[in-house]
Motif scaffolding. Sequence first.
Motif, PDB file in Angstrom:
ATOM      1  N   GLY A 534       0.801  -1.211   0.000  1.00 21.50           N
ATOM      2  CA  GLY A 534       0.000   0.000   0.000  1.00 21.50           C
ATOM      3  C   GLY A 534       0.833   1.259   0.000  1.00 21.50           C
ATOM      4  O   GLY A 534       2.072   1.231  -0.053  1.00 21.50           O
ATOM      5  N   ALA A 535       0.142   2.388   0.082  1.00 15.36           N
ATOM      6  CA  ALA A 535       0.794   3.695   0.111  1.00 15.36           C
ATOM      7  C   ALA A 535       0.868   4.187   1.554  1.00 15.36           C
ATOM      8  O   ALA A 535      -0.058   3.996   2.341  1.00 15.36           O
ATOM      9  N   ARG A 536       1.958   4.822   1.892  1.00 15.94           N
ATOM     10  CA  ARG A 536       2.109   5.396   3.227  1.00 15.94           C
ATOM     11  C   ARG A 536       3.010   6.617   3.153  1.00 15.94           C
ATOM     12  O   ARG A 536       3.835   6.772   2.241  1.00 15.94           O
ATOM     13  N   LEU A 537       2.829   7.434   4.166  1.00 16.72           N
ATOM     14  CA  LEU A 537       3.591   8.671   4.284  1.00 16.72           C
ATOM     15  C   LEU A 537       4.343   8.632   5.605  1.00 16.72           C
ATOM     16  O   LEU A 537       3.733   8.538   6.676  1.00 16.72           O
ATOM     17  N   ASN A 538       5.649   8.678   5.521  1.00 17.59           N
ATOM     18  CA  ASN A 538       6.497   8.700   6.717  1.00 17.59           C
ATOM     19  C   ASN A 538       7.050  10.112   6.880  1.00 17.59           C
ATOM     20  O   ASN A 538       7.596  10.684   5.934  1.00 17.59           O
ATOM     21  N   TYR A 539       6.908  10.660   8.064  1.00 17.85           N
ATOM     22  CA  TYR A 539       7.396  12.025   8.259  1.00 17.85           C
ATOM     23  C   TYR A 539       7.985  12.157   9.666  1.00 17.85           C
ATOM     24  O   TYR A 539       7.646  11.420  10.592  1.00 17.85           O
ATOM     25  N   GLY A 540       8.881  13.118   9.812  1.00 17.10           N
ATOM     26  CA  GLY A 540       9.501  13.356  11.106  1.00 17.10           C
ATOM     27  C   GLY A 540      10.362  14.593  11.060  1.00 17.10           C
ATOM     28  O   GLY A 540      10.503  15.261  10.017  1.00 17.10           O
ATOM     29  N   ILE A 541      10.948  14.918  12.175  1.00 17.88           N
ATOM     30  CA  ILE A 541      11.853  16.055  12.266  1.00 17.88           C
ATOM     31  C   ILE A 541      13.065  15.634  13.077  1.00 17.88           C
ATOM     32  O   ILE A 541      12.945  14.969  14.110  1.00 17.88           O
ATOM     33  N   ASN A 542      14.216  16.000  12.564  1.00 17.32           N
ATOM     34  CA  ASN A 542      15.491  15.656  13.190  1.00 17.32           C
ATOM     35  C   ASN A 542      16.145  16.945  13.644  1.00 17.32           C
ATOM     36  O   ASN A 542      16.387  17.846  12.818  1.00 17.32           O
ATOM     37  N   MET A 543      16.435  17.074  14.931  1.00 18.80           N
ATOM     38  CA  MET A 543      17.026  18.292  15.477  1.00 18.80           C
ATOM     39  C   MET A 543      18.330  17.948  16.187  1.00 18.80           C
ATOM     40  O   MET A 543      18.467  16.866  16.769  1.00 18.80           O
ATOM     41  N   GLY A 544      19.276  18.883  16.137  1.00 17.60           N
ATOM     42  CA  GLY A 544      20.557  18.620  16.774  1.00 17.60           C
ATOM     43  C   GLY A 544      21.260  19.891  17.186  1.00 17.60           C
ATOM     44  O   GLY A 544      21.099  20.944  16.557  1.00 17.60           O
ATOM     45  N   VAL A 545      22.021  19.791  18.243  1.00 18.15           N
ATOM     46  CA  VAL A 545      22.878  20.871  18.715  1.00 18.15           C
ATOM     47  C   VAL A 545      24.282  20.290  18.832  1.00 18.15           C
ATOM     48  O   VAL A 545      24.485  19.282  19.530  1.00 18.15           O
ATOM     49  N   TYR A 546      25.263  20.926  18.183  1.00 16.92           N
ATOM     50  CA  TYR A 546      26.613  20.383  18.105  1.00 16.92           C
ATOM     51  C   TYR A 546      27.616  21.417  18.602  1.00 16.92           C
ATOM     52  O   TYR A 546      27.600  22.578  18.158  1.00 16.92           O
ATOM     53  N   GLY A 547      28.482  21.005  19.527  1.00 22.07           N
ATOM     54  CA  GLY A 547      29.490  21.898  20.075  1.00 22.07           C
ATOM     55  C   GLY A 547      30.823  21.768  19.373  1.00 22.07           C
ATOM     56  O   GLY A 547      31.097  20.785  18.671  1.00 22.07           O
ATOM     57  N   GLU A 548      31.695  22.751  19.565  1.00 26.67           N
ATOM     58  CA  GLU A 548      33.014  22.749  18.931  1.00 26.67           C
ATOM     59  C   GLU A 548      33.885  21.603  19.417  1.00 26.67           C
ATOM     60  O   GLU A 548      34.700  21.061  18.675  1.00 26.67           O
ATOM     61  N   SER A 549      33.720  21.209  20.680  1.00 23.65           N
ATOM     62  CA  SER A 549      34.567  20.168  21.269  1.00 23.65           C
ATOM     63  C   SER A 549      34.137  18.761  20.884  1.00 23.65           C
ATOM     64  O   SER A 549      34.771  17.788  21.287  1.00 23.65           O
ATOM     65  N   GLY A 550      33.047  18.624  20.117  1.00 18.84           N
ATOM     66  CA  GLY A 550      32.591  17.305  19.693  1.00 18.84           C
ATOM     67  C   GLY A 550      31.346  16.825  20.401  1.00 18.84           C
ATOM     68  O   GLY A 550      30.753  15.813  20.004  1.00 18.84           O
ATOM     69  N   GLY A 551      30.908  17.500  21.446  1.00 19.83           N
ATOM     70  CA  GLY A 551      29.686  17.118  22.133  1.00 19.83           C
ATOM     71  C   GLY A 551      28.460  17.458  21.302  1.00 19.83           C
ATOM     72  O   GLY A 551      28.479  18.389  20.484  1.00 19.83           O
ATOM     73  N   TYR A 552      27.381  16.713  21.517  1.00 14.88           N
ATOM     74  CA  TYR A 552      26.173  16.971  20.742  1.00 14.88           C
ATOM     75  C   TYR A 552      24.950  16.426  21.462  1.00 14.88           C
ATOM     76  O   TYR A 552      25.039  15.558  22.330  1.00 14.88           O
ATOM     77  N   THR A 553      23.792  16.949  21.045  1.00 15.65           N
ATOM     78  CA  THR A 553      22.486  16.451  21.473  1.00 15.65           C
ATOM     79  C   THR A 553      21.590  16.401  20.244  1.00 15.65           C
ATOM     80  O   THR A 553      21.507  17.388  19.497  1.00 15.65           O
ATOM     81  N   THR A 554      20.944  15.254  20.009  1.00 11.03           N
ATOM     82  CA  THR A 554      20.064  15.111  18.858  1.00 11.03           C
ATOM     83  C   THR A 554      18.719  14.555  19.308  1.00 11.03           C
ATOM     84  O   THR A 554      18.631  13.819  20.286  1.00 11.03           O
ATOM     85  N   LEU A 555      17.676  14.901  18.549  1.00  6.36           N
ATOM     86  CA  LEU A 555      16.331  14.423  18.831  1.00  6.36           C
ATOM     87  C   LEU A 555      15.618  14.160  17.512  1.00  6.36           C
ATOM     88  O   LEU A 555      15.590  15.019  16.628  1.00  6.36           O
ATOM     89  N   LEU A 556      15.029  12.973  17.385  1.00  6.61           N
ATOM     90  CA  LEU A 556      14.231  12.605  16.224  1.00  6.61           C
ATOM     91  C   LEU A 556      12.833  12.223  16.697  1.00  6.61           C
ATOM     92  O   LEU A 556      12.682  11.438  17.637  1.00  6.61           O
ATOM     93  N   ILE A 557      11.819  12.771  16.028  1.00  7.85           N
ATOM     94  CA  ILE A 557      10.426  12.434  16.288  1.00  7.85           C
ATOM     95  C   ILE A 557       9.761  12.155  14.947  1.00  7.85           C
ATOM     96  O   ILE A 557       9.951  12.914  13.989  1.00  7.85           O
ATOM     97  N   GLY A 558       9.002  11.055  14.864  1.00  7.59           N
ATOM     98  CA  GLY A 558       8.375  10.746  13.586  1.00  7.59           C
ATOM     99  C   GLY A 558       7.169   9.845  13.718  1.00  7.59           C
ATOM    100  O   GLY A 558       6.907   9.258  14.777  1.00  7.59           O
ATOM    101  N   GLN A 559       6.430   9.723  12.611  1.00  6.57           N
ATOM    102  CA  GLN A 559       5.221   8.913  12.557  1.00  6.57           C
ATOM    103  C   GLN A 559       4.998   8.459  11.121  1.00  6.57           C
ATOM    104  O   GLN A 559       5.556   9.028  10.177  1.00  6.57           O
ATOM    105  N   SER A 560       4.188   7.433  10.960  1.00  9.65           N
ATOM    106  CA  SER A 560       3.842   6.920   9.637  1.00  9.65           C
ATOM    107  C   SER A 560       2.327   6.881   9.495  1.00  9.65           C
ATOM    108  O   SER A 560       1.613   6.531  10.443  1.00  9.65           O
ATOM    109  N   ILE A 561       1.843   7.251   8.295  1.00  8.98           N
ATOM    110  CA  ILE A 561       0.412   7.218   7.999  1.00  8.98           C
ATOM    111  C   ILE A 561       0.200   6.282   6.818  1.00  8.98           C
ATOM    112  O   ILE A 561       0.842   6.431   5.770  1.00  8.98           O
ATOM    113  N   HIS A 562      -0.689   5.316   7.003  1.00 15.37           N
ATOM    114  CA  HIS A 562      -0.960   4.328   5.952  1.00 15.37           C
ATOM    115  C   HIS A 562      -2.250   4.704   5.224  1.00 15.37           C
ATOM    116  O   HIS A 562      -3.181   5.262   5.820  1.00 15.37           O
TER     117      HIS A 562
END
Length: 721
Positions: A534-562
């Motif tokens: 069948g047909a489906r739509l997958n969508y989400g948002i990927n967010m991130g904060v990255y520091g100069e020293s290599g540290g980071y924080t990321t967040l992904l949220i998503g859902q699928s619609i059939h």
Amino acid sequence: MKSLARLFLTTTFLCTAFVPHFVSAEKSPELDFAKESLFSAKEITYDKEGQKVEATGDVEVVQGDRVLKADKIIYNIPADTIKAKGNVVLLEPTGDVVFADEMELQNELKTGAIRDIRILFSDQSRLAAHEAIKIDENRTVMTKAVFSTCRLCEEDPERPVLWQVKAEKVEHDRAEQSVTYRNAVFEFFGVPVMYTPYFSHPDPTVDRESGFLSPKVYDSSTLGYGIKLPYYIVISEDKDMTITPNITTKEGVQLAAEYRQAVSNGDFEFDGSTTYVDERNDQNQTTGGHEFQSHIRGDGQFQIDDTWLWGFDVFRTSHDTYLDKYDISDEDTLTSKAYIQGQRGRNFSVLSAYSFQGLTEADVSSETPFVPAWWDYSYVGEPNDFGGRASVNMDTLLIYREDSQDTNRLSLSGGYHIPYTTANGQVLSFDTSLRGDMYYARNILSDPSDPSTGTGEDAFTARAVPSISMEWKYPFVRQAGSVRQVVEPIVEGVWSDILGDEDTPNEDSLSFEFDDTNLFGSNRFAGLDVVEEGARLNYGINMGVYGESGGYTTLLIGQSIHSDKDTSFPDGTGLEDQFSDFVTRLEIRPTSYLQFINRTRINHDKLSLARNEIDLKVGTSKNFFDLGYVYLRDDPNGLTQDTREEIYVAGKVEIAEFWSAYGDYRRNLAGTGNSVDGRIGIEYLDECFGFSLELKKSFTRDRDLEPDTTIGFNIRLLPFN
């Protein structure tokens, strides 16, 4: 050595006087540094009548690879001897450093006598003796000697070290790479604890040497009192092995062995064990008979040429509970395989065979699959002028069961991928593929998850699987001081269908988990046998904060619609409704000392947690804390679809210099809850000595294997083991 050049220019006679073989005036002035003795000193005098040269003040003599330093050196020319006094230091070619109050050497500093000798080996171990004789450049014999790898106490150097070996006679043979003791006494904190007329160990230049390794003493409620005595054997430069008798009071003797070998085109290793014990039933009652129990495990990989290699992994046991009983492995299923694979350019091919052994009570050997052949081939074409590339995949699988379904599968697919990035940074990709599958199955299962439901029917099925997908990403990036912020919305549209037979065998898509790793993709099932239609739509948002020293924080949220209300996904997967559950992944890693990952699946109707996984790691290798937690409201991959909830903690802390405490614990939180297993221990490890005391407990029962408590003690004397 700063006066060396001046001495050679102005005192030619003195230089040649130090040469064991005089340099002829007619020969070239170039020196052979392997034969000539070079020296420097603050003051040099020559006694012509006594034929002696005396050097005082920061004296240094270089003879080949050896260097002799002292406050005063007297060279007797007729006797060809050097007598060194005061702060004498001899640097050997091996890296060993010899200290003494007085030395008398000859034969290019290779032989002689030494008084009050102290040797610092290249691995920082130490040996001291009242006197020593250098018989030749390789052999040194010492009397009234003491050896230890422990450092002296800086505050009280006279205090006895943690352990040491005292002997009447010690011989260091560099050619044999050994240190041998006669009439030796082991002391701990200055107290004699053991005497032996003969003792030997390899010198620091040896990487491997045959001998006993650290023993382990334990008390187990299952095995009784026990001791493991591993013996390491160096067979040759390319092979070695370890033999470990495991002597127990309740189960007799278990014999274990490990074998390792490197060959010209690869390497392999095996380990195995066997024992002869009372036969027991599932209630752990003896039947009056006896039986052998054993295991074998091994792996290897070998290069055939620049393209092809082959290898194997094997793991088998004679009894389901044997591995747990002797703490060899906690695996529920053992996998053995052999394979040959090749890669040339963009072509990859692998042919493999698999065998499985299930160790749970529910496993039936006649219903366990055997894979005599599984061939997988893939090809990815070169990108064209537009960046698009074609791909081809072929998969052939044969599965055999003694009393259940046999499956033959042939799958061939072709696809085309086009990536595109717009001028303003939007990232687009278009994928299309067409796959054809053919199956022939015997004794078809009415329930694919239950191998005992064979119907006795045979069938040939075939289908075509077309698929089209398009993905859009638009990353927004913002620099705020030393921090880079990224916000990236993602939308993917997918359509796929089955043309032909719908009811094909299912061998590789029985387990399924919906999470952030498969939110996007044309088919969320793990294998090829089940197709998401069948047909489906997958969508989400990927967010991130990255520091100069290599540290980071990321967040992904998503859902699928059939597109259809009936998605064909089982209940509890999170995809059974037209609107799927929400999946998230939060990862926080500000430094290398902290890592936090949280994966969740949130019910789309009630916004309640359907799945929650936490993985927290804090600290370094010396001090750390690990936390693992998993919650599944419905576990579609379990024997039942009940709630699963489990927590795991582990940690280690340095409680003092050289002292550490460690432990781990696992508990089932579902239902009334129960402990699964746990361990706690204390460890001491310094440069010369180590020991550990550990308490380990298993709380579960598995047929003839009762819950077990084990107390183990291990001791190490470095560098002996």
